[in-house]
Motif scaffolding. Structure first.
Motif, PDB file in Angstrom:
ATOM      1  N   GLU A 241       4.294   1.796  -3.485  1.00  0.00           N
ATOM      2  CA  GLU A 241       3.228   0.859  -3.826  1.00  0.00           C
ATOM      3  C   GLU A 241       2.216   0.685  -2.705  1.00  0.00           C
ATOM      4  OE1 GLU A 241       6.294  -1.497  -1.698  1.00  0.00           O
ATOM      5  OE2 GLU A 241       6.308   0.081  -3.231  1.00  0.00           O
ATOM      6  N   LYS A 242       2.608   0.925  -1.450  1.00  0.00           N
ATOM      7  CA  LYS A 242       1.700   0.705  -0.325  1.00  0.00           C
ATOM      8  C   LYS A 242       0.681   1.830  -0.145  1.00  0.00           C
ATOM      9  CE  LYS A 242       1.907  -1.971   2.721  1.00  0.00           C
ATOM     10  NZ  LYS A 242       1.147  -3.198   3.014  1.00  0.00           N
ATOM     11  N   ILE A 243       1.034   3.026  -0.561  1.00  0.00           N
ATOM     12  CA  ILE A 243       0.155   4.164  -0.272  1.00  0.00           C
ATOM     13  C   ILE A 243      -0.965   4.308  -1.296  1.00  0.00           C
ATOM     14  CG2 ILE A 243       1.914   5.439   1.007  1.00  0.00           C
ATOM     15  CD1 ILE A 243       2.477   7.081  -1.484  1.00  0.00           C
ATOM     16  N   ASN A 244      -0.886   3.588  -2.416  1.00  0.00           N
ATOM     17  CA  ASN A 244      -1.955   3.546  -3.408  1.00  0.00           C
ATOM     18  C   ASN A 244      -2.430   4.950  -3.795  1.00  0.00           C
ATOM     19  OD1 ASN A 244      -3.809   2.387  -5.168  1.00  0.00           O
ATOM     20  ND2 ASN A 244      -5.376   2.118  -3.590  1.00  0.00           N
ATOM     21  N   ILE A 245      -1.465   5.810  -4.104  1.00  0.00           N
ATOM     22  CA  ILE A 245      -1.796   7.191  -4.413  1.00  0.00           C
ATOM     23  C   ILE A 245      -2.630   7.310  -5.685  1.00  0.00           C
ATOM     24  CG2 ILE A 245       0.174   7.830  -5.868  1.00  0.00           C
ATOM     25  CD1 ILE A 245      -1.001   9.854  -2.866  1.00  0.00           C
ATOM     26  N   ASN A 246      -2.505   6.330  -6.592  1.00  0.00           N
ATOM     27  CA  ASN A 246      -3.256   6.380  -7.852  1.00  0.00           C
ATOM     28  C   ASN A 246      -4.676   5.834  -7.712  1.00  0.00           C
ATOM     29  OD1 ASN A 246      -1.013   7.409  -9.296  1.00  0.00           O
ATOM     30  ND2 ASN A 246      -0.174   5.344  -9.511  1.00  0.00           N
ATOM     31  N   GLY A 247      -4.946   5.167  -6.594  1.00  0.00           N
ATOM     32  CA  GLY A 247      -6.285   4.655  -6.349  1.00  0.00           C
ATOM     33  C   GLY A 247      -6.622   3.363  -7.067  1.00  0.00           C
ATOM     34  N   ASN A 248      -5.659   2.811  -7.787  1.00  0.00           N
ATOM     35  CA  ASN A 248      -5.936   1.575  -8.523  1.00  0.00           C
ATOM     36  C   ASN A 248      -4.936   0.466  -8.189  1.00  0.00           C
ATOM     37  OD1 ASN A 248      -3.651   2.544  -9.731  1.00  0.00           O
ATOM     38  ND2 ASN A 248      -4.535   2.777 -11.780  1.00  0.00           N
ATOM     39  N   GLY A 249      -4.214   0.647  -7.096  1.00  0.00           N
ATOM     40  CA  GLY A 249      -3.267  -0.375  -6.656  1.00  0.00           C
ATOM     41  C   GLY A 249      -1.908  -0.326  -7.308  1.00  0.00           C
ATOM     42  N   THR A 250      -1.697   0.624  -8.224  1.00  0.00           N
ATOM     43  CA  THR A 250      -0.394   0.716  -8.897  1.00  0.00           C
ATOM     44  C   THR A 250       0.551   1.615  -8.103  1.00  0.00           C
ATOM     45  OG1 THR A 250      -1.136   2.599 -10.232  1.00  0.00           O
ATOM     46  CG2 THR A 250      -1.423   0.385 -11.169  1.00  0.00           C
ATOM     47  N   PRO A 251       1.861   1.372  -8.226  1.00  0.00           N
ATOM     48  CA  PRO A 251       2.827   2.214  -7.518  1.00  0.00           C
ATOM     49  C   PRO A 251       3.021   3.557  -8.210  1.00  0.00           C
ATOM     50  CG  PRO A 251       3.980   0.596  -8.835  1.00  0.00           C
ATOM     51  CD  PRO A 251       2.514   0.257  -8.943  1.00  0.00           C
ATOM     52  N   LEU A 252       3.751   4.432  -7.551  1.00  0.00           N
ATOM     53  CA  LEU A 252       4.072   5.721  -8.162  1.00  0.00           C
ATOM     54  C   LEU A 252       5.059   5.554  -9.306  1.00  0.00           C
ATOM     55  CD1 LEU A 252       4.587   8.018  -5.053  1.00  0.00           C
ATOM     56  CD2 LEU A 252       2.828   8.263  -6.785  1.00  0.00           C
ATOM     57  N   ARG A 253       6.102   4.752  -9.063  1.00  0.00           N
ATOM     58  CA  ARG A 253       7.152   4.584 -10.060  1.00  0.00           C
ATOM     59  C   ARG A 253       7.649   3.139 -10.076  1.00  0.00           C
ATOM     60  NH1 ARG A 253       7.942   9.693  -8.066  1.00  0.00           N
ATOM     61  NH2 ARG A 253       9.428   9.160  -6.435  1.00  0.00           N
ATOM     62  N   TYR A 254       8.204   2.772 -11.223  1.00  0.00           N
ATOM     63  CA  TYR A 254       8.773   1.442 -11.424  1.00  0.00           C
ATOM     64  C   TYR A 254      10.251   1.611 -11.777  1.00  0.00           C
ATOM     65  CZ  TYR A 254       3.800   0.337 -12.354  1.00  0.00           C
ATOM     66  OH  TYR A 254       2.432   0.206 -12.288  1.00  0.00           O
ATOM     67  N   MET A 255      11.114   0.858 -11.119  1.00  0.00           N
ATOM     68  CA  MET A 255      12.539   0.990 -11.399  1.00  0.00           C
ATOM     69  C   MET A 255      12.990   0.109 -12.560  1.00  0.00           C
ATOM     70  SD  MET A 255      14.142   1.388  -7.557  1.00  0.00           S
ATOM     71  CE  MET A 255      15.555   2.372  -8.039  1.00  0.00           C
ATOM     72  N   ASP A 256      12.321  -1.018 -12.783  1.00  0.00           N
ATOM     73  CA  ASP A 256      12.751  -1.915 -13.857  1.00  0.00           C
ATOM     74  C   ASP A 256      12.437  -1.348 -15.230  1.00  0.00           C
ATOM     75  OD1 ASP A 256       9.967  -2.341 -13.334  1.00  0.00           O
ATOM     76  OD2 ASP A 256      10.063  -4.229 -14.460  1.00  0.00           O
ATOM     77  N   LYS A 257      11.313  -0.689 -15.368  1.00  0.00           N
ATOM     78  CA  LYS A 257      10.919  -0.035 -16.612  1.00  0.00           C
ATOM     79  C   LYS A 257      10.127   1.212 -16.239  1.00  0.00           C
ATOM     80  CE  LYS A 257       8.757  -0.748 -21.119  1.00  0.00           C
ATOM     81  NZ  LYS A 257       7.923  -1.637 -21.972  1.00  0.00           N
ATOM     82  N   PRO A 258      10.816   2.319 -15.960  1.00  0.00           N
ATOM     83  CA  PRO A 258      10.163   3.528 -15.440  1.00  0.00           C
ATOM     84  C   PRO A 258       8.986   4.026 -16.268  1.00  0.00           C
ATOM     85  CG  PRO A 258      12.536   3.701 -15.197  1.00  0.00           C
ATOM     86  CD  PRO A 258      12.285   2.458 -16.001  1.00  0.00           C
TER      87      PRO A 258
END
Length: 547
Positions: free
Chosen positions: A413-430
């Motif tokens: 979530e910190k690296i902002n790879i998507n450019g919109n503030g979202t993380p790469l993956r979510y563990m609660d609901k992938p």
């Protein structure tokens, strides 16, 4: 073996066969047993020798033929004294790919059960290859050459060129189908984004058919302070030479960080400083990313040591090298077994380094997996490999407890790879990332491993925190279940202990989701008892993701 966290990231090297021995927990309700004595190097050698001494006993119990031999790779000794010995197998001196196994011995040294990567019997009538080695090398090169300019994964740059081909090695292929004589060949190259590439191919020694292919990539202590791009203000243990400070931690196996200055090879230049104050938190300061990388490596070391008494990635007390400022505009980070090093790009515009702490924990956990279960990086085992890195990358972040990067169940979530503030993956609901899978289905093994990993990530979240909507450490989650059940979590510490024991004691290179369920139930039984809440919750969490 390709190990990517982001855009082609997370890379590993060599054939991922190494020797590492660690202690683990064994009695119900017990934490992993501590290692006594001075460093683990002597203990590791001693335990490996012990494991090897049992090889004939295990071979006899399995009914292996005279041409087959077992080579100790890993050993876990429970607090009760029960032994779990991991072996690779050879046939007439040739490595058997898919021949790995874990033998479980009782207190009196008898084999009680064995987990095998494959059940196939190896019996080859002829060990003379029909295809000469030189021709095998050309065939392997040709197979990789055919992929130049192609993009296999949508987030990976195409292979640009082939730079060399290693000498083919004869092996026995037993991972699928009837065992056969084969060649293993590494073809090296470079991708268009500058990333090194090494394609590990297994080809039939009789026909030249490609059987498998995967990518792999090739003082005294002082207390300093640093300010990283992602970790914020932190304390660092450094090495004082008498005239300068080095970004090297002599208390953690000389874990160290060097700069590549935009280069893509070599060990780089070790960071040094006159006043032991490192970075200013800005990406424009070359030391800031180095602070992130060094702290991430140390936090990963500390998590494994404090949680499982594992001393370093190989459990041999040796710290890894971190390399920052790789290439130019390189949106990537990767672990390499061959250099035993962690490498980070500076991201888009060379202003967004990928040095977040969960990235560090994720990538270096690939090294832990390589030195334990050796999960094959394809199919369902590949998903489990990626999930293992997400799980322990997450645990490293929680363990570090940084004000600048609080613990959560979001990946990258910190690296902002998507450019919109979202993380790469979510563990609660992938599936919130648009591609990852929330639960198992018959074709999940055909999905990219970074998305099939969602099944295990979801399991881990449910096991840790349970289902439904909740706010944890300031982050909102809402985890569903595939069967409509309600799961009550047991906490992330217990969940991670179960996963680690399963990884180091029961997983093999070909473990799939069904086998992972069995392995984690065994681990839960070992740690907390077969009638425990923890055991029942493991079963419930797997059922909740349709495993």
């Amino acid at each position: 073996m390709k190990r990517k966290l982001t855009v082609g990231a997370a890379l590993s090297a060599t054939v991922i066969l190494a020797s590492a021995v660690q202690f683990g927990a064994g009695t119900a309700q017990a934490a992993p047993a501590p290692v006594s004595g001075k460093g683990s190097t002597f203990q590791r050698a001693e335990l490996k020798a012990l494991a090897q001494s049992y090889a004939p006993v295990v071979a006899k119990a399995l009914g292996l033929g005279s041409a087959e031999a077992l080579v100790a790779k890993d050993a876990v000794i429970d607090a009760s004294g029960a032994k779990h010995l991991r072996f690779e197998r050879t046939y007439s001196g040739l490595s058997v790919i898919g021949g790995d196994l874990v033998a479980h011995l009782t207190l009196n040294g008898k084999v009680s059960s064995v987990d095998r990567a494959v059940e196939t019997t190896v019996a080859l009538a002829d060990l003379t290859p029909a295809v000469p080695a030189e021709k095998a090398a050309k065939q392997a090169t040709g197979a990789v050459q055919a992929t130049v300019g192609q993009t296999i994964d949508k987030d990976e740059s195409p292979l640009k060129a082939i730079t060399g081909t290693g000498s083919p090695t004869l092996v026995v292929w037993a991972q699928s189908g009837a065992p056969r004589l084969a060649y293993q060949t590494v073809v090296e190259g470079v991708r268009e984004d500058g990333a090194p590439s090494a394609q590990n191919l297994v080809t039939d020694a009789a026909t030249g058919e490609v059987l498998a292919s995967h990518e792999q990539y090739l003082a005294s202590a002082a207390t300093g302070s640093g300010k990283g791009v992602h970790v914020g203000s932190v304390t660092l243990t450094t090495n004082y030479t008498g005239s300068t400070y080095e970004l090297k931690d002599p208390t953690r196996g000389n874990t160290r960080t060097a700069g590549l200055g935009g280069g893509t090879s070599g060990n780089g230049t070790l960071f040094t400083d006159a006043d032991n104050v490192w970075g200013n938190g800005l990406a424009s300061n070359s030391q800031s990313a180095a602070v992130d990388a060094q702290y991430g490596a140390v936090a990963t070391w500390d998590y494994y040591k404090n949680s499982f008494n594992r001393l370093g990635i190989r459990n041999d007390g040796v710290g890894a090298l971190s390399r920052v400022h790789y290439g130019s505009n390189y949106v990537n980070a990767f672990w390499s077994d061959s250099c035993f090093c962690m490498t980070y790009g500076d991201g888009s515009g060379n202003s967004k380094p990928l040095t977040a702490i969960d990235v560090s924990g994720h990538e270096m956990t690939h090294g832990v997996t390589a030195n334990t279960a050796g999960l094959v990086y394809s199919g369902e085992s590949g998903g489990l490999n990626e999930a293992t890195s997400d799980i322990f990358g997450t645990m490293v972040e929680w363990s570090a407890n940084l004000a600048a990067d609080p613990g959560d169940y979001l990946i990258g979530e910190k690296i902002n790879i998507n450019g919109n503030g979202t993380p790469l993956r979510y563990m609660d609901k992938p599936s919130k990332d648009g591609a990852s899978k929330d639960s198992w289905y018959s074709g999940v093994g055909n999905v990219d491993v970074h998305y099939s990993s969602g099944v295990a990530n979801h399991f881990f979240y449910l096991l840790s925190e349970g289902s439904g909507a909740k706010v944890i450490n300031g982050v909102s989650y809402n985890s569903p279940t595939s069967n409509g059940s309600t799961v009550v979590g047991i906490g992330r510490t217990k969940a991670a202990a179960i996963w680690y024991r399963a990884l180091t004691v029961y997983f093999t290179s070909t473990t799939n989701y069904k086998a992972a369920r069995t392995a984690t139930l065994k681990a839960a039984s070992d740690l907390y008892g077969a009638t425990s809440t923890e055991y029942k919750t493991v079963a419930a969490a797997w059922s909740a993701v349709n495993v």
